[in-house]
Design a protein around this motif. Structure first.
Motif, PDB file in Angstrom:
ATOM      1  N   SER A  85     -45.320  19.390  28.529  1.00 50.18           N
ATOM      2  CA  SER A  85     -44.384  20.170  27.457  1.00 50.18           C
ATOM      3  C   SER A  85     -45.316  19.240  26.126  1.00 50.18           C
ATOM      4  O   SER A  85     -45.543  19.874  25.129  1.00 50.18           O
ATOM      5  CB  SER A  85     -43.033  19.676  27.436  1.00 50.18           C
ATOM      6  N   ARG A  86     -45.468  18.185  26.059  1.00 45.22           N
ATOM      7  CA  ARG A  86     -46.143  17.760  24.807  1.00 45.22           C
ATOM      8  C   ARG A  86     -47.526  17.972  24.694  1.00 45.22           C
ATOM      9  O   ARG A  86     -47.959  18.342  23.520  1.00 45.22           O
ATOM     10  CB  ARG A  86     -46.160  15.985  25.358  1.00 45.22           C
ATOM     11  N   GLY A  89     -46.756  22.244  24.235  1.00 45.03           N
ATOM     12  CA  GLY A  89     -45.809  22.603  23.072  1.00 45.03           C
ATOM     13  C   GLY A  89     -46.060  23.220  22.222  1.00 45.03           C
ATOM     14  O   GLY A  89     -45.895  24.368  21.608  1.00 45.03           O
ATOM     15  N   ASP A  90     -47.423  22.687  21.334  1.00 45.74           N
ATOM     16  CA  ASP A  90     -47.952  23.590  19.974  1.00 45.74           C
ATOM     17  C   ASP A  90     -48.409  25.122  20.495  1.00 45.74           C
ATOM     18  O   ASP A  90     -48.060  25.969  19.663  1.00 45.74           O
ATOM     19  CB  ASP A  90     -48.849  22.617  19.664  1.00 45.74           C
ATOM     20  N   PHE A  92     -47.749  26.981  23.830  1.00 47.69           N
ATOM     21  CA  PHE A  92     -47.029  27.198  24.660  1.00 47.69           C
ATOM     22  C   PHE A  92     -45.577  27.672  24.063  1.00 47.69           C
ATOM     23  O   PHE A  92     -44.903  28.915  24.457  1.00 47.69           O
ATOM     24  CB  PHE A  92     -46.729  26.503  25.806  1.00 47.69           C
ATOM     25  N   GLY A  93     -45.229  26.729  23.520  1.00 50.78           N
ATOM     26  CA  GLY A  93     -43.681  26.981  22.842  1.00 50.78           C
ATOM     27  C   GLY A  93     -43.486  28.056  22.037  1.00 50.78           C
ATOM     28  O   GLY A  93     -42.521  28.814  21.965  1.00 50.78           O
ATOM     29  N   SER A  94     -44.347  28.660  21.299  1.00 48.84           N
ATOM     30  CA  SER A  94     -44.174  29.479  20.210  1.00 48.84           C
ATOM     31  C   SER A  94     -44.155  30.841  21.102  1.00 48.84           C
ATOM     32  O   SER A  94     -43.232  31.767  20.638  1.00 48.84           O
ATOM     33  CB  SER A  94     -45.477  29.779  19.144  1.00 48.84           C
TER      34      SER A  94
ATOM     35  N   PHE B  71     -38.842  23.438  21.665  1.00 48.96           N
ATOM     36  CA  PHE B  71     -40.313  22.981  22.485  1.00 48.96           C
ATOM     37  C   PHE B  71     -41.394  23.354  21.557  1.00 48.96           C
ATOM     38  O   PHE B  71     -42.297  22.800  21.504  1.00 48.96           O
ATOM     39  CB  PHE B  71     -40.286  24.063  23.705  1.00 48.96           C
ATOM     40  N   ALA B  72     -41.336  24.596  20.766  1.00 48.32           N
ATOM     41  CA  ALA B  72     -42.324  25.105  19.876  1.00 48.32           C
ATOM     42  C   ALA B  72     -42.794  24.033  18.716  1.00 48.32           C
ATOM     43  O   ALA B  72     -43.822  23.781  18.764  1.00 48.32           O
ATOM     44  CB  ALA B  72     -42.374  26.470  19.615  1.00 48.32           C
ATOM     45  N   PRO B  75     -42.123  19.453  20.088  1.00 45.73           N
ATOM     46  CA  PRO B  75     -42.348  19.277  21.463  1.00 45.73           C
ATOM     47  C   PRO B  75     -42.126  17.899  21.785  1.00 45.73           C
ATOM     48  O   PRO B  75     -41.849  17.462  23.096  1.00 45.73           O
ATOM     49  CB  PRO B  75     -43.760  19.684  21.701  1.00 45.73           C
ATOM     50  N   GLU B  76     -42.643  16.814  20.966  1.00 46.02           N
ATOM     51  CA  GLU B  76     -42.252  15.560  21.433  1.00 46.02           C
ATOM     52  C   GLU B  76     -40.715  15.162  21.742  1.00 46.02           C
ATOM     53  O   GLU B  76     -40.395  14.635  22.719  1.00 46.02           O
ATOM     54  CB  GLU B  76     -42.725  14.419  20.180  1.00 46.02           C
ATOM     55  N   TYR B  78     -38.520  17.632  22.261  1.00 45.69           N
ATOM     56  CA  TYR B  78     -37.972  18.353  23.397  1.00 45.69           C
ATOM     57  C   TYR B  78     -38.222  17.720  24.915  1.00 45.69           C
ATOM     58  O   TYR B  78     -37.519  17.403  25.461  1.00 45.69           O
ATOM     59  CB  TYR B  78     -38.806  19.753  23.510  1.00 45.69           C
TER      60      TYR B  78
END
Lengths: 508, 342
Positions: A85-86, A89-90, A92-94, B71-72, B75-76, B78
């Motif tokens: 996730s870390r 995240g930048d 995938f999360g959006s 998450f988006a 993320p850290e 989350y």
């Protein structure tokens, strides 16, 4: 740590496979609902409203479980795959956030009107709501497939060192001698339209339409065999057969070009699908059992040069195809699972085409009702179609291993072979990808992972049992007649208010 | 726009999503908690369930979107929070699943045993979800022990202590009050009269727990007051909070449930703002070493992602708000049982 990785992978596989029973059903049924409600709106024939109502009830049941098991997936990225996730995240999360805002709100909002509001809104608005539900359920597949496709064929991003304030300005963040990195967006459109998005999304949607069509066929065929609800079944079967044929043929055509795309961006995956070991002219294996130790296929029956033809549309059947020998043993996907899931998917896909062609032919000759063997095939065929959907995803995800984010692949100048090192093996750029074994949550221990896996197994198996039980009863009961008054509104406010009176009376 | 400002805007937007979720799904969870107590027969139970029938899954989408946005954009945070609260969050997921499937399955058969079974799961799922949300908030307020990379170092038992359990009970009481006011608006007759007592009763329990949590956090959770010293304007929030609490009882006495409902929405919003103000600028306070704190600045995504997210919100939120209000308008008024009801 190895145990945690194994347990987390099992849990993800199990929960996503359970979840993926439901979205294809809702996406596929959404199309059917839109079709039936449109027919009702135009013709005002009660049979269409009754049919729509019947499928809608099943849609709602599936949707509820789909939502609940979907939240599990969203949480699980964080609970079990924190390092992943870390890293992603930048980018995938959006996609995930966009899915919530654009798709889920639309779907769940208008589903309320469709499920509970027939008496509360006008016919036009009801039809509009059905369209919105169908659209929302299609949207909901878009963003998650975008995100997954990015993991397969990343684009529109770069992998950078995470910068931290060290007191003397921003410097790369180093922990225990390891520079911390993550993927960051550079170009949103390149990310969304990464090299595999369009192909994979079409394949996923066609697969969902096929599930919808074969589900309707299954239930309708059952009614015909039991000599019940004939008119309803006839109407349903006509549309469903057409949708079944279009989606099965579409899957085959799209699947062919998609496999070529897989070869271009993930050659190890395609080589595992086909158990193609030695780089060179490639045969298309029809029957066999892959023998990983001796790097050959046992009991092999193949079309010579067939895979060369499939990959390059090469009529000479001879162009060389990169095989597993180009990859270090630790860079190869699990062979047997990739090979088998690929075959299950393609094999069932072929059966789907045959079944829908036969069905359409006999339906056109008006003899379908006498072909009881074919009707029985349709009744149980839905199980195979869903298995095919699952197998496709198993192939896609297992074939991506050992990567959770696949690094880009570098070809030589004329694109005929990979650029290999002195040892003859392809050298992946570790920095550009992320291995699955490095992606789990360091904070989770084996005991916790085992506890959650056991609990999920118990919960989901019992849910599946109840779901099948309830669904079975619903289907056996069949569609209910809907009374249509002269102005075309069924039940209407009169019924609703008399129910309300009744509710009041029973309170006092 | 500076990067810091973008981070702050996203922190505020996450608060908006969380407030949206807590207010909307809050009454669903409250209704679930009250379900076995206020409804005496099958018709009443169905009325109670159908009061949230068309709305609950739309309300839950606020949580999905909050999770996606966290998450988006951070993320850290989350990754650290979700893996730290591993088993509690797995239980939370189970609770939400129980709630969802009991609504779907209960009406499918008429046998009393079948219906009672799903009634129990509906109650248990809703109550457990509310409790766990509160426990997570309470544990996060105190901070957790994390490594330099942000990975949780403690065990589940570190998260469950006196304070976090009290915040959990406090959340159950708050949502029970919120849910009872909502149900009072949606019902009529005997059922509604029975709810009158529940509104008052849950208000008293809530106020007692509110006092306990306030004293406990101001005295023993040192971080909770620091921003009030530096930014006195923040005192407006607890002021509104107290006024809204008082107004709930006033409106209940005057039998104007809508005013009570608005006030309890305000109370929920104020609580979340106070919680965020106490965390700010941290998202995950590191109890072992302040240098390891995950803040809204060092835990955020890149400038481009934060900007793209803002564009998505600018396009999406007006749509979301318009169909949310459309749906609530369609299902306004007292709940009735029809052929489509659960």
């Amino acid at each position: 740590m190895d145990t945690v990785i194994l347990l987390s992978r099992l849990q993800f596989a199990f929960t996503i496979m359970f979840h993926y029973i439901f979205p294809p059903l809702t996406i596929g049924l959404g199309i059917i609902l839109a079709y039936l409600e449109t027919r009702f709106y135009l013709t005002k024939k009660p049979v269409f409203a009754a049919a729509c109502q019947f499928w809608m009830k099943i849609f709602v049941l599936n949707f509820g479980i789909g939502v609940a098991s979907g939240i599990v997936m969203e949480f699980q990225f964080g609970t079990n795959w924190a390092t992943y996730s870390r890293f992603v995240g930048d980018v995938f999360g959006s996609a995930l956030a966009a899915e919530g805002i654009f798709a889920f709100f639309l779907e769940s909002g208008f589903l309320a009107v469709v499920a509970f509001g027939r008496q509360r809104v006008s016919r036009g608005f009801y039809l509009f709501s059905v369209y919105m539900v169908a659209l929302g359920s299609i949207f909901s597949s878009v963003w998650i497939v975008v995100a997954n496709s990015w993991q397969q064929t990343p684009a529109g991003h770069h992998v950078v060192d995470i910068m931290r304030d060290s007191g003397s300005g921003m410097t790369p963040w180093v922990i225990d001698g390891i520079v911390q990195r993550r993927a960051e967006i550079v170009n949103f459109l390149d990310l969304v339209f990464n090299p595999s998005t369009v192909q994979r999304l079409s394949h996923v949607l066609l697969g969902c339409f096929a599930v919808g069509a074969f589900f309707v066929l299954s239930v309708s065929a059952y009614f015909i065999l039991k000599n019940r609800h004939q008119e309803f079944a006839r109407h349903s079967i006509n549309g469903a057969l057409v949708l079944a044929l279009i989606s099965s043929l579409g899957l085959a055509i799209n699947g062919h070009t998609q496999a070529q795309n897989v070869y271009r961006y993930q050659p190890a995956k395609l080589a595992s699908f086909e158990a193609h070991f030695d780089t060179g002219r490639a045969d298309l294996n029809l029957i066999g059992w892959p023998n990983e130790k001796e790097e050959r296929i046992d009991f092999d029956i193949s079309i010579p040069g067939g895979l060369s033809f499939m990959v390059f549309d090469d009529l000479t059947f001879s162009k060389p195809v990169v095989g597993l020998d180009r990859f270090k043993p630790e860079d190869r996907p699990p062979l047997l699972l990739s090979y088998m899931s690929w075959r299950v998917m393609v094999g069932i896909g072929g059966l789907m085409i045959i079944a829908s062609v036969l069905g359409l032919y006999y339906n056109w000759r008006r003899t379908l009702n006498d072909k009881r063997w074919l009707l029985w095939c349709f009744v149980f065929g839905i199980g195979l179609v869903m298995a095919s959907n699952q197998a496709g995803w198993i192939g896609a995800e297992v074939g991506r291993q050992p990567w959770i984010v696949h690094p880009p692949v570098v070809w030589n100048e004329d694109g005929s072979d990979l650029v290999v090192g002195a040892d003859g093996f392809y050298e992946y750029q570790e920095r550009e990808g992320l291995r699955t074994v490095n992606a789990v949550s360091p904070a989770v221990n084996a005991q916790e992972a085992a506890t959650s896996l056991i609990l999920f197994t118990i919960l989901y198996l019992s849910l599946a049992a109840v779901w099948i039980f309830v669904l079975d009863r619903k289907i056996r009961k069949g569609p209910e007649e809907i009374e249509i008054t002269e102005d075309g509104t069924e039940h209407g406010f009169q019924d609703a208010s008399s129910e309300r009176q009744h509710a009041r009376l029973s309170q006092s | 726009m500076s990067y810091e400002l973008l981070c702050i805007i996203w922190f505020i937007l996450l608060n908006v999503l969380l407030i949206g979720y807590a207010i909307l799904d809050g009454f669903d969870l409250g209704v679930g908690f009250l379900h076995p107590f206020v409804a005496k027969d099958d018709t009443e139970r169905r009325l109670v369930m159908n009061s949230i029938g068309p709305l609950w899954d739309g309300n839950e989408v606020w949580l999905v979107t909050f999770g996606g946005a966290l998450f988006a954009m951070f993320p850290e945070a989350y990754a650290s929070i979700f893996s730290a609260f591993y088993l509690p969050f797995v239980l939370l997921l189970f609770a939400l699943i129980f709630r969802a499937v009991s609504l779907e399955f209960r009406s499918k058969r008429t046998s009393p045993a079948w219906r009672s079974f799903w009634d129990i799961l509906f109650f248990a799922g809703s109550t457990l979800a509310a409790l766990l949300f509160g426990v997570a908030v309470g544990a996060l307020m105190q901070g957790v022990a994390i490594s330099e990379r942000g990975d949780f170092l403690g065990s589940m038992l570190d998260l469950i202590n006196g304070f976090s359990v009290v915040v959990g009970l406090f959340t159950v009481a708050l949502l029970a009050m919120h849910g009872s006011i909502y149900l009072y608006m949606k019902t009529e007759g005997v059922l509604q009269q029975r709810l009158y007592g529940w509104m008052k009763g849950s208000w008293y329990v809530y106020v007692i727990l509110f006092v306990v949590v306030t004293i406990w956090s101001t005295m023993f959770v040192p971080a909770s007051l620091q921003h009030f010293r530096n930014t006195p304007v923040l005192w407006v929030v607890p002021l509104i909070n107290v006024l809204a609490i008082a107004n709930i009882m006033r409106a209940i006495r005057q039998e104007r449930p809508f005013y009570a409902f608005i006030s309890s929405c305000l109370v929920i919003a104020a609580h979340i703002i106070l919680f965020s103000a106490n965390l700010f600028p941290n998202l995950v306070p590191a109890a072992n070493n302040a240098a390891y704190n995950i803040t809204i600045f060092n835990g955020a995504s890149s400038r481009l992602t934060l900007t793209i997210g803002l564009i998505i919100v600018a396009i999406g939120m007006p749509l979301v708000l318009s169909y949310t209000s459309l749906i609530y308008w369609t299902f306004r008024g007292k709940v009735t049982l029809g052929p489509d009801s659960y």
